[in-house]
Design a protein around this motif. Sequence first.
Motif, PDB file in Angstrom:
ATOM      1  N   ASP A   1       2.125  -4.393  -4.892  1.00  0.00           N
ATOM      2  CA  ASP A   1       0.843  -3.723  -4.635  1.00  0.00           C
ATOM      3  C   ASP A   1       1.832  -2.007  -4.102  1.00  0.00           C
ATOM      4  O   ASP A   1       0.876  -1.290  -3.468  1.00  0.00           O
ATOM      5  CB  ASP A   1       0.265  -4.091  -3.317  1.00  0.00           C
ATOM      6  CG  ASP A   1       1.223  -4.225  -1.981  1.00  0.00           C
ATOM      7  OD1 ASP A   1       2.403  -4.083  -2.182  1.00  0.00           O
ATOM      8  OD2 ASP A   1       0.576  -4.427  -0.951  1.00  0.00           O
TER       9      ASP A   1
ATOM     10  N   ALA B   1       2.085   0.716  -5.840  1.00  0.00           N
ATOM     11  CA  ALA B   1       1.228   1.790  -6.170  1.00  0.00           C
ATOM     12  C   ALA B   1      -0.096   2.119  -5.217  1.00  0.00           C
ATOM     13  O   ALA B   1      -0.467   3.161  -5.213  1.00  0.00           O
ATOM     14  CB  ALA B   1       0.488   1.677  -7.577  1.00  0.00           C
ATOM     15  N   PHE B   2      -0.360   1.066  -4.406  1.00  0.00           N
ATOM     16  CA  PHE B   2      -1.356   1.387  -3.683  1.00  0.00           C
ATOM     17  C   PHE B   2      -1.054   1.511  -2.141  1.00  0.00           C
ATOM     18  O   PHE B   2      -1.855   1.835  -1.109  1.00  0.00           O
ATOM     19  CB  PHE B   2      -2.329   0.199  -3.714  1.00  0.00           C
ATOM     20  CG  PHE B   2      -2.909   0.050  -5.157  1.00  0.00           C
ATOM     21  CD1 PHE B   2      -3.393   0.923  -5.679  1.00  0.00           C
ATOM     22  CD2 PHE B   2      -2.391  -1.292  -5.753  1.00  0.00           C
ATOM     23  CE1 PHE B   2      -3.807   0.605  -7.123  1.00  0.00           C
ATOM     24  CE2 PHE B   2      -2.560  -1.533  -7.199  1.00  0.00           C
ATOM     25  CZ  PHE B   2      -3.388  -0.488  -7.777  1.00  0.00           C
ATOM     26  N   THR B   3       0.136   1.074  -2.003  1.00  0.00           N
ATOM     27  CA  THR B   3       0.667   0.980  -0.329  1.00  0.00           C
ATOM     28  C   THR B   3       1.920   1.708  -0.047  1.00  0.00           C
ATOM     29  O   THR B   3       2.490   1.485   0.794  1.00  0.00           O
ATOM     30  CB  THR B   3       0.918  -0.459  -0.036  1.00  0.00           C
ATOM     31  OG1 THR B   3       1.932  -0.893  -0.961  1.00  0.00           O
ATOM     32  CG2 THR B   3      -0.422  -1.442  -0.181  1.00  0.00           C
TER      33      THR B   3
ATOM     34  N   ARG C   1       6.508   8.073  -1.631  1.00  0.00           N
ATOM     35  CA  ARG C   1       5.623   9.140  -2.346  1.00  0.00           C
ATOM     36  C   ARG C   1       6.455  10.304  -2.619  1.00  0.00           C
ATOM     37  O   ARG C   1       6.606  10.596  -3.671  1.00  0.00           O
ATOM     38  CB  ARG C   1       4.463   9.743  -1.599  1.00  0.00           C
ATOM     39  CG  ARG C   1       3.030   8.968  -1.584  1.00  0.00           C
ATOM     40  CD  ARG C   1       1.974   9.726  -1.134  1.00  0.00           C
ATOM     41  NE  ARG C   1       0.837   8.667  -0.804  1.00  0.00           N
ATOM     42  CZ  ARG C   1       0.202   7.904  -1.547  1.00  0.00           C
ATOM     43  NH1 ARG C   1       0.544   7.992  -2.658  1.00  0.00           N
ATOM     44  NH2 ARG C   1      -0.507   7.082  -0.991  1.00  0.00           N
TER      45      ARG C   1
ATOM     46  N   ALA D   1      -1.329  -0.530 -15.866  1.00  0.00           N
ATOM     47  CA  ALA D   1      -2.428  -0.929 -14.866  1.00  0.00           C
ATOM     48  C   ALA D   1      -2.422  -2.651 -15.093  1.00  0.00           C
ATOM     49  O   ALA D   1      -3.273  -3.086 -15.891  1.00  0.00           O
ATOM     50  CB  ALA D   1      -3.693  -0.632 -15.060  1.00  0.00           C
TER      51      ALA D   1
ATOM     52  N   GLY E   1       0.171  -6.457 -10.832  1.00  0.00           N
ATOM     53  CA  GLY E   1       0.561  -5.351 -10.187  1.00  0.00           C
ATOM     54  C   GLY E   1       1.239  -4.294 -11.147  1.00  0.00           C
ATOM     55  O   GLY E   1       1.850  -4.709 -12.100  1.00  0.00           O
ATOM     56  N   PRO E   2       0.865  -2.948 -10.761  1.00  0.00           N
ATOM     57  CA  PRO E   2       1.227  -1.769 -11.648  1.00  0.00           C
ATOM     58  C   PRO E   2       2.968  -1.957 -11.557  1.00  0.00           C
ATOM     59  O   PRO E   2       3.412  -2.073 -11.066  1.00  0.00           O
ATOM     60  CB  PRO E   2       0.660  -0.863 -10.852  1.00  0.00           C
ATOM     61  CG  PRO E   2      -0.421  -1.205 -10.200  1.00  0.00           C
ATOM     62  CD  PRO E   2       0.008  -2.500  -9.728  1.00  0.00           C
TER      63      PRO E   2
END
Length: 109
Positions: free
Chosen positions: A26, A28-30, A36, A62, A66-67
Motif C-alpha cells: 500500500d 502508493a497510498f500510505t 514523498r 495499478a 499493489g502498485p
Amino acid sequence: MASNEAPREATASKLFHCRLIPPRPDFAFTMTEEERALMGRHADYLREKLREGIMIMAGPVADPAGPWGLLILRAGSEAEARAVTDGDPVSNSGRGFRYEILPMLSVIM
C-alpha cells in the motif's frame, strides 16, 4: 566494415523492463512526507535518465495486488541497466525498495 569498428550487434543497445517493488503493497497510498520527498528525488533521477536517452518511459502500474513502478531502459547490457537502477535514490535509501530487471526479447515501437 573497417577493422576498428565493432560489429553492430556488439554496440547495439537493448531494452530492459525494470520493476520497482516498493517496501509495502500500500506504499502508493500510505507514503509519509519523508517518503514523498524520496519519491520526488526518484522522479528527478528518472527525468535525468530520460534527458540522457537512457530511459524510455516510467510510471506507476495499478496492479490490484499493489502498485509498483515500471521503468523501461535502453542499455548495452544488464549490468549497465543495473547500474542505472542502483543509482536511483530509492535503491540507496535503505527503505526496502528493490528492482527486478528483465531484458526485452523484442520490441515493437
